[in-house]
Design an enzyme around this catalytic site. Structure first.
Site, mmCIF file in Angstrom:
data_model
loop_
_atom_site.group_PDB
_atom_site.id
_atom_site.type_symbol
_atom_site.label_atom_id
_atom_site.label_comp_id
_atom_site.label_asym_id
_atom_site.label_seq_id
_atom_site.Cartn_x
_atom_site.Cartn_y
_atom_site.Cartn_z
ATOM 1 N N LYS A 141 -6.993 2.700 -2.363
ATOM 2 C CA LYS A 141 -7.530 3.672 -1.403
ATOM 3 C C LYS A 141 -8.207 4.811 -2.142
ATOM 4 O O LYS A 141 -7.834 5.129 -3.271
ATOM 5 C CB LYS A 141 -6.392 4.200 -0.522
ATOM 6 C CG LYS A 141 -6.883 5.048 0.634
ATOM 7 C CD LYS A 141 -5.857 5.148 1.739
ATOM 8 C CE LYS A 141 -6.401 6.021 2.859
ATOM 9 N NZ LYS A 141 -5.540 6.055 4.027
ATOM 10 N N ASP A 172 -9.620 -2.826 1.799
ATOM 11 C CA ASP A 172 -9.736 -2.321 3.172
ATOM 12 C C ASP A 172 -11.086 -1.618 3.217
ATOM 13 O O ASP A 172 -11.342 -0.710 2.410
ATOM 14 C CB ASP A 172 -8.567 -1.358 3.429
ATOM 15 C CG ASP A 172 -8.603 -0.710 4.808
ATOM 16 O OD1 ASP A 172 -9.682 -0.246 5.223
ATOM 17 O OD2 ASP A 172 -7.538 -0.636 5.458
ATOM 18 N N GLU A 207 -3.186 -2.940 -2.226
ATOM 19 C CA GLU A 207 -4.319 -2.333 -1.519
ATOM 20 C C GLU A 207 -4.637 -0.963 -2.114
ATOM 21 O O GLU A 207 -3.762 -0.106 -2.216
ATOM 22 C CB GLU A 207 -3.970 -2.191 -0.027
ATOM 23 C CG GLU A 207 -5.036 -1.488 0.807
ATOM 24 C CD GLU A 207 -4.648 -1.361 2.289
ATOM 25 O OE1 GLU A 207 -3.456 -1.541 2.626
ATOM 26 O OE2 GLU A 207 -5.535 -1.074 3.108
ATOM 27 N N HIS A 263 -11.627 2.135 2.805
ATOM 28 C CA HIS A 263 -11.053 2.808 1.639
ATOM 29 C C HIS A 263 -12.016 3.033 0.483
ATOM 30 O O HIS A 263 -11.592 3.093 -0.665
ATOM 31 C CB HIS A 263 -9.847 2.018 1.129
ATOM 32 C CG HIS A 263 -8.674 2.067 2.065
ATOM 33 N ND1 HIS A 263 -7.429 1.630 1.732
ATOM 34 C CD2 HIS A 263 -8.578 2.543 3.334
ATOM 35 C CE1 HIS A 263 -6.601 1.802 2.754
ATOM 36 N NE2 HIS A 263 -7.284 2.351 3.738
ATOM 37 N N ASP A 288 -7.033 -4.173 10.577
ATOM 38 C CA ASP A 288 -6.234 -2.961 10.330
ATOM 39 C C ASP A 288 -6.944 -1.749 10.921
ATOM 40 O O ASP A 288 -7.860 -1.214 10.315
ATOM 41 C CB ASP A 288 -6.015 -2.760 8.821
ATOM 42 C CG ASP A 288 -5.224 -1.475 8.526
ATOM 43 O OD1 ASP A 288 -4.553 -0.965 9.441
ATOM 44 O OD2 ASP A 288 -5.294 -0.983 7.382
ATOM 45 N N ASP A 293 -11.797 7.255 6.696
ATOM 46 C CA ASP A 293 -10.956 6.091 6.972
ATOM 47 C C ASP A 293 -10.304 6.263 8.341
ATOM 48 O O ASP A 293 -9.098 6.378 8.461
ATOM 49 C CB ASP A 293 -9.899 5.987 5.858
ATOM 50 C CG ASP A 293 -8.972 4.798 6.039
ATOM 51 O OD1 ASP A 293 -9.443 3.753 6.534
ATOM 52 O OD2 ASP A 293 -7.791 4.913 5.677
ATOM 53 N N ASP A 316 -10.163 4.312 10.912
ATOM 54 C CA ASP A 316 -9.557 3.133 11.528
ATOM 55 C C ASP A 316 -9.943 2.968 12.993
ATOM 56 O O ASP A 316 -9.083 2.800 13.859
ATOM 57 C CB ASP A 316 -8.034 3.141 11.333
ATOM 58 C CG ASP A 316 -7.645 2.820 9.899
ATOM 59 O OD1 ASP A 316 -7.876 1.671 9.482
ATOM 60 O OD2 ASP A 316 -7.145 3.713 9.179
ATOM 61 N N HIS A 348 -8.572 -6.063 4.659
ATOM 62 C CA HIS A 348 -8.243 -5.345 5.880
ATOM 63 C C HIS A 348 -9.572 -5.005 6.513
ATOM 64 O O HIS A 348 -10.326 -4.194 5.975
ATOM 65 C CB HIS A 348 -7.471 -4.046 5.571
ATOM 66 C CG HIS A 348 -6.005 -4.240 5.490
ATOM 67 N ND1 HIS A 348 -5.127 -3.207 5.263
ATOM 68 C CD2 HIS A 348 -5.245 -5.359 5.635
ATOM 69 C CE1 HIS A 348 -3.885 -3.691 5.262
ATOM 70 N NE2 HIS A 348 -3.944 -4.980 5.474
ATOM 71 N N TRP A 363 0.861 -1.181 0.000
ATOM 72 C CA TRP A 363 0.000 0.000 0.000
ATOM 73 C C TRP A 363 0.896 1.230 0.000
ATOM 74 O O TRP A 363 1.812 1.334 0.801
ATOM 75 C CB TRP A 363 -0.922 0.044 1.230
ATOM 76 C CG TRP A 363 -1.603 1.391 1.324
ATOM 77 C CD1 TRP A 363 -2.592 1.850 0.518
ATOM 78 C CD2 TRP A 363 -1.267 2.471 2.220
ATOM 79 N NE1 TRP A 363 -2.907 3.151 0.864
ATOM 80 C CE2 TRP A 363 -2.121 3.548 1.889
ATOM 81 C CE3 TRP A 363 -0.346 2.621 3.257
ATOM 82 C CZ2 TRP A 363 -2.070 4.771 2.572
ATOM 83 C CZ3 TRP A 363 -0.288 3.830 3.941
ATOM 84 C CH2 TRP A 363 -1.153 4.896 3.594
#
Ligand code: RNT
Ligand code: ZN
Length: 412
Positions: free
Chosen positions: A223, A254, A221, A257, A321, A289, A291, A281, A180
């Protein structure tokens, strides 16, 4: 009859075998992201986090050394049921004072991690770290117009493939290596194609080194945007999807994303129709994003259902993640890992064939009723039984707070 026995009967009435669900669940490896323990800082002198991702909060107890991080990971997995792999980033290299940069990392810089993983019978997954480093120039790495910058990161990518193969050979378990890059622009670029073509060529070069494709699964990955890179992301969804398809590597999605109304759960089957493997993820984006810690929420359940319904537990590489520094970091790990496991168990307890049949016969009324009924089925009793068999307590907060008092608060 115990609560579990009653639950087993109830699920049996739906045509679901709870014993089978539990047996499958405990063998599904979840890749535990090491970076929750130290706010994505690492040990290679990176200092502060860059790349358009951000950890917020300053709860006491951030792991500052490999020993602290290892001890925290141990605490977390001791309170989690199931099977885990260790997911490392290159910035977690243990350099012991050696002057070596990321373009020259080698297996020896990760030997203590291999020993750690082997003792715990864990496989290792890996990530080159294309952020938090002075060679990130103007927010660009593999797509930089600066040849020297690009070269540095290409070499880093190659070293990481070599290290991934070492992990796979040492642990006897395949290594999922995820690429990524944060590259992008805060404001309107003029040239959107140039950086993507440079990224493409750089990836080709990284992947040109020989490696054993049965041992190392290289992923890419995508995004949609990062902080400070809101207008343009080089490794966008379309770029990555096309690159992986054309080059026979594995897509990584992910769920933080994508645009807020897009869901990865719907994408899983679309990707599985074209790819042997899919990497995920699992995270929780709140508004962006962000997280946040993964919870046992609707989208996590839907993602798990899609994997199970597609009989793809052995094709999908599941990793967590997220990074929350505002709460106890070990609890953050456990809550997230348990949530993924809960979601998988929930999915394994669906009478999927029955539901598929209802759909194919267009009995959508019955399908809706069935799906609603399942929501209040005695899932919690099966979960409790699973925890008991795995010998982990249902309530883990007491142990966490004890560890916090004995270990974490002393790290200030
Ligand atoms: C960033 C990506 C990436 C990172 C980790 C630390 O938006 O999700 O996977 O979170 O590599
Ligand atoms: Zn991610």
């Amino acid at each position: 009859m115990s609560c579990y026995e009653k639950a087993r009967e109830k699920y049996k009435s739906y045509g679901v075998d709870t014993e089978k669900a539990i047996a499958v669940l405990k063998t599904v490896p979840i890749s535990l992201h090491c970076w929750q323990g130290d706010d994505v800082v690492g040990f290679d002198g990176a200092g502060s986090l860059s790349g358009g991702i951000q950890t917020t909060g300053n709860y006491p107890g951030r792991a500052r050394t490999p020993e602290e991080l290892m001890s925290d990971i141990d605490k977390a997995i001791s309170l989690c049921p199931g099977t885990y792999k260790l997911n490392l980033h290159a910035c977690y290299a243990i350099l012991n004072g050696e002057q070596v940069d990321r373009d020259a990392y080698s297996p020896r810089h990760f030997a203590p991690w291999v020993a750690f993983a082997k003792e715990r019978n864990m496989g290792i997954d890996f990530n080159p770290t294309f952020f938090s480093h002075e060679m990130v120039k103007d927010n660009l790495t593999l797509s930089s117009p600066d040849e020297e910058v690009r070269r540095f990161w290409i070499e880093h990518g190659k070293r990481c493939i070599e290290i991934s193969q070492y992990f796979a050979e040492e642990t006897g378990m395949p290594c999922v290596m995820n690429i990524w890059i944060p590259d992008g622009y805060k404001d309107m670029p003029a040239d959107r194609l140039g950086p993507r073509l440079r990224f493409k060529e750089a990836l080709d070069e990284i992947l040109s080194i020989p490696y054993d494709k049965t041992k190392v699964f290289v992923c890419l990955e995508s995004k949609v945007f990062g902080i400070g890179m809101e207008s343009y992301t080089v490794g966008s969804g379309e770029f990555c999807m096309n690159y992986v398809a054309q080059n026979g590597i594995t897509p990584l999605m992910d769920n933080g994303h994508y645009h807020p109304t897009e869901v990865v759960s719907d994408k899983v089957s679309a990707m599985l129709a074209f790819h042997k493997n899919l990497a995920l993820h699992v995270t929780r984006g709140v508004r962006w994003d962000s997280d946040h810690v993964v919870l046992f929420d609707d989208e996590t359940k839907e993602i798990a259902k899609e994997i199970v319904r597609a009989s793809a537990l052995d094709r999908v590489f599941i990793a967590t993640d997220y990074f929350d520094a505002s709460i106890n970091r070990i609890s953050a790990w456990i809550t997230g890992l348990r949530s993924v496991q809960k979601a998988l168990l929930y999915a394994l307890l669906e009478p999927y064939e029955k539901m598929q049949k209802l759909q194919n016969e267009n009995r959508m009324t019955e399908l809706m009723v069935m799906q609603e009924e399942l929501k209040t089925a005695p899932f919690g009793d099966v979960w409790a039984e699973y925890l008991a068999r795995e010998q982990v307590p249902e309530d883990y907060i007491k142990e966490i707070l004890e560890y916090e008092e004995k270990v974490l608060v002393k790290r200030i």
